[in-house]
Design a protein around this motif. Structure first.
Motif, PDB file in Angstrom:
ATOM      1  N   TRP A 122      -3.346   2.445  11.532  1.00  0.00           N
ATOM      2  CA  TRP A 122      -2.152   2.339  10.693  1.00  0.00           C
ATOM      3  C   TRP A 122      -1.534   3.708  10.453  1.00  0.00           C
ATOM      4  O   TRP A 122      -0.317   3.844  10.377  1.00  0.00           O
ATOM      5  CB  TRP A 122      -2.502   1.674   9.366  1.00  0.00           C
ATOM      6  N   LYS A 123      -2.379   4.718  10.311  1.00  0.00           N
ATOM      7  CA  LYS A 123      -1.862   6.087  10.138  1.00  0.00           C
ATOM      8  C   LYS A 123      -0.976   6.488  11.313  1.00  0.00           C
ATOM      9  O   LYS A 123       0.109   7.049  11.135  1.00  0.00           O
ATOM     10  CB  LYS A 123      -3.016   7.087  10.036  1.00  0.00           C
ATOM     11  N   GLN A 124      -1.463   6.212  12.526  1.00  0.00           N
ATOM     12  CA  GLN A 124      -0.714   6.610  13.711  1.00  0.00           C
ATOM     13  C   GLN A 124       0.603   5.844  13.822  1.00  0.00           C
ATOM     14  O   GLN A 124       1.628   6.409  14.206  1.00  0.00           O
ATOM     15  CB  GLN A 124      -1.567   6.411  14.968  1.00  0.00           C
ATOM     16  N   ARG A 175       0.832  -1.209   0.000  1.00  0.00           N
ATOM     17  CA  ARG A 175       0.000   0.000   0.000  1.00  0.00           C
ATOM     18  C   ARG A 175       0.867   1.260   0.000  1.00  0.00           C
ATOM     19  O   ARG A 175       0.381   2.342   0.330  1.00  0.00           O
ATOM     20  CB  ARG A 175      -0.928   0.000   1.220  1.00  0.00           C
ATOM     21  N   LYS A 176       2.109   1.104  -0.398  1.00  0.00           N
ATOM     22  CA  LYS A 176       3.028   2.240  -0.360  1.00  0.00           C
ATOM     23  C   LYS A 176       2.615   3.368  -1.292  1.00  0.00           C
ATOM     24  O   LYS A 176       2.956   4.531  -1.071  1.00  0.00           O
ATOM     25  CB  LYS A 176       4.452   1.787  -0.689  1.00  0.00           C
ATOM     26  N   ASP A 177       1.857   3.047  -2.343  1.00  0.00           N
ATOM     27  CA  ASP A 177       1.406   4.069  -3.293  1.00  0.00           C
ATOM     28  C   ASP A 177      -0.045   4.496  -3.046  1.00  0.00           C
ATOM     29  O   ASP A 177      -0.644   5.176  -3.874  1.00  0.00           O
ATOM     30  CB  ASP A 177       1.557   3.551  -4.727  1.00  0.00           C
ATOM     31  N   THR A 178      -0.578   4.117  -1.884  1.00  0.00           N
ATOM     32  CA  THR A 178      -1.939   4.506  -1.499  1.00  0.00           C
ATOM     33  C   THR A 178      -1.905   5.850  -0.781  1.00  0.00           C
ATOM     34  O   THR A 178      -1.021   6.110   0.035  1.00  0.00           O
ATOM     35  CB  THR A 178      -2.550   3.446  -0.556  1.00  0.00           C
ATOM     36  N   LEU A 179      -2.865   6.714  -1.098  1.00  0.00           N
ATOM     37  CA  LEU A 179      -2.945   7.984  -0.395  1.00  0.00           C
ATOM     38  C   LEU A 179      -3.219   7.730   1.090  1.00  0.00           C
ATOM     39  O   LEU A 179      -4.014   6.863   1.441  1.00  0.00           O
ATOM     40  CB  LEU A 179      -4.065   8.854  -0.970  1.00  0.00           C
ATOM     41  N   VAL A 180      -2.558   8.486   1.952  1.00  0.00           N
ATOM     42  CA  VAL A 180      -2.662   8.280   3.387  1.00  0.00           C
ATOM     43  C   VAL A 180      -4.105   8.408   3.883  1.00  0.00           C
ATOM     44  O   VAL A 180      -4.511   7.731   4.826  1.00  0.00           O
ATOM     45  CB  VAL A 180      -1.735   9.264   4.138  1.00  0.00           C
ATOM     46  N   LYS A 181      -4.901   9.257   3.230  1.00  0.00           N
ATOM     47  CA  LYS A 181      -6.286   9.447   3.692  1.00  0.00           C
ATOM     48  C   LYS A 181      -7.116   8.170   3.579  1.00  0.00           C
ATOM     49  O   LYS A 181      -8.184   8.064   4.207  1.00  0.00           O
ATOM     50  CB  LYS A 181      -6.958  10.582   2.940  1.00  0.00           C
ATOM     51  N   TYR A 182      -6.645   7.209   2.807  1.00  0.00           N
ATOM     52  CA  TYR A 182      -7.370   5.950   2.669  1.00  0.00           C
ATOM     53  C   TYR A 182      -6.832   4.852   3.582  1.00  0.00           C
ATOM     54  O   TYR A 182      -7.301   3.707   3.506  1.00  0.00           O
ATOM     55  CB  TYR A 182      -7.321   5.484   1.208  1.00  0.00           C
ATOM     56  N   ILE A 183      -5.866   5.180   4.429  1.00  0.00           N
ATOM     57  CA  ILE A 183      -5.301   4.209   5.351  1.00  0.00           C
ATOM     58  C   ILE A 183      -6.077   4.270   6.672  1.00  0.00           C
ATOM     59  O   ILE A 183      -6.395   5.354   7.160  1.00  0.00           O
ATOM     60  CB  ILE A 183      -3.804   4.526   5.620  1.00  0.00           C
ATOM     61  N   PRO A 184      -6.411   3.125   7.296  1.00  0.00           N
ATOM     62  CA  PRO A 184      -7.123   3.136   8.581  1.00  0.00           C
ATOM     63  C   PRO A 184      -6.369   3.943   9.643  1.00  0.00           C
ATOM     64  O   PRO A 184      -5.133   4.015   9.626  1.00  0.00           O
ATOM     65  CB  PRO A 184      -7.185   1.650   8.961  1.00  0.00           C
ATOM     66  N   THR A 185      -7.116   4.539  10.571  1.00  0.00           N
ATOM     67  CA  THR A 185      -6.542   5.446  11.563  1.00  0.00           C
ATOM     68  C   THR A 185      -5.408   4.809  12.366  1.00  0.00           C
ATOM     69  O   THR A 185      -4.373   5.437  12.599  1.00  0.00           O
ATOM     70  CB  THR A 185      -7.632   5.937  12.538  1.00  0.00           C
TER      71      THR A 185
END
Length: 245
Positions: free
Chosen positions: A140-142, A128-138
């Motif tokens: 995982w974001k943290q 998911r390295k090329d996925t926009l961060v806004k689409y990553i679950p919270t």
């Protein structure tokens, strides 16, 4: 132990209002130091001074050996920072965020590329390295934001309410990362409103009305204020109704 954060009567005033009122404390290398306080207690203002983002009105302090009033640019190069509200650019991909922040801290591109691959694999984000961060679950974001904050191997990382809005399992995994970073010698300075997380710290400071009302290990603080939990200690201190043994 080496003291990597030192303050002496550190004060910050805004006109006639004193946000931080003559606080003195130290933090040792590799320590997990909790900095607690209700909204408006002054903890965020104090953290901004330690990060070199705001000059003190009076008093003194040093972070990673640098004067917070004079060497703020050097301080910024030796620390990492993560907040709940803004740590990653959501319109950039996972990989782009890593490259951006690593570049800001002056890391060479070759080292960034090699280390990025390891971080992505560890976080299970390689696919998911090329996925926009806004689409990553919270959660995982943290975890990604924390990895970015320590990517350049800073001496100290400041975490401002880092686990707000994440589920209990993600919080547990996040604290495992904190322990691992501390074991590697990185000093952790963390604010949190979760009193159970205060139990995970080596020592904690509780601010009330701009002053440090208590500073000790969680166990010592509970004994001193005759409390079963840190939540009980916090409530007693804020209300000013504590009874010591």
């Amino acid at each position: 132990m080496e003291q990597v954060i030192i303050t002496n009567k550190l004060t910050k005033k805004f006109g006639s209002f004193t946000a931080v009122d003559s606080i003195s404390f130290y933090v040792e290398k590799g320590e997990i130091f909790g900095f607690l306080g209700a909204n408006g207690a002054g903890k965020t203002t104090a953290m901004r001074m330690l990060c070199g983002l705001s000059k003190p009105t009076s008093g003194s302090g040093s972070v990673a050996g640098f004067d917070i009033a004079k060497d703020y640019e050097k301080i910024k190069k030796n620390i990492g920072y993560m907040s709940q509200k803004f740590s990653l650019y959501e319109d950039l991909t996972v990989n782009e965020n890593i490259k951006l922040f690593a570049g800001i801290y002056g890391m060479p591109l070759k080292k960034i590329k090699a280390k990025s691959a390891k971080i992505l694999e560890r976080l299970e984000l390689s696919d998911r390295k090329d996925t926009l961060v806004k689409y990553i679950p919270t959660g995982w974001k943290q975890k990604l934001a924390f990895s970015v904050a320590v990517f350049h191997e800073p001496k100290i990382v400041f975490l401002d309410e880092p686990t707000g809005g994440v589920d209990p399992e993600a919080r547990r995994q996040f604290w495992e990362m904190i322990y691992e970073a501390a074991d590697s010698g990185i000093t952790i300075f963390v604010t949190t409103h979760y009193m159970d997380e205060a139990e995970y710290c080596d020592r904690i400071s509780i601010m009330v009305n701009g002053k440090i009302a208590a500073l000790a290990s969680p166990n010592d603080m509970k004994k001193e204020y005759n409390a079963e939990t840190m939540d009980e200690v916090f409530r007693k201190l804020v209300a000013g109704t504590f009874n010591k043994e």
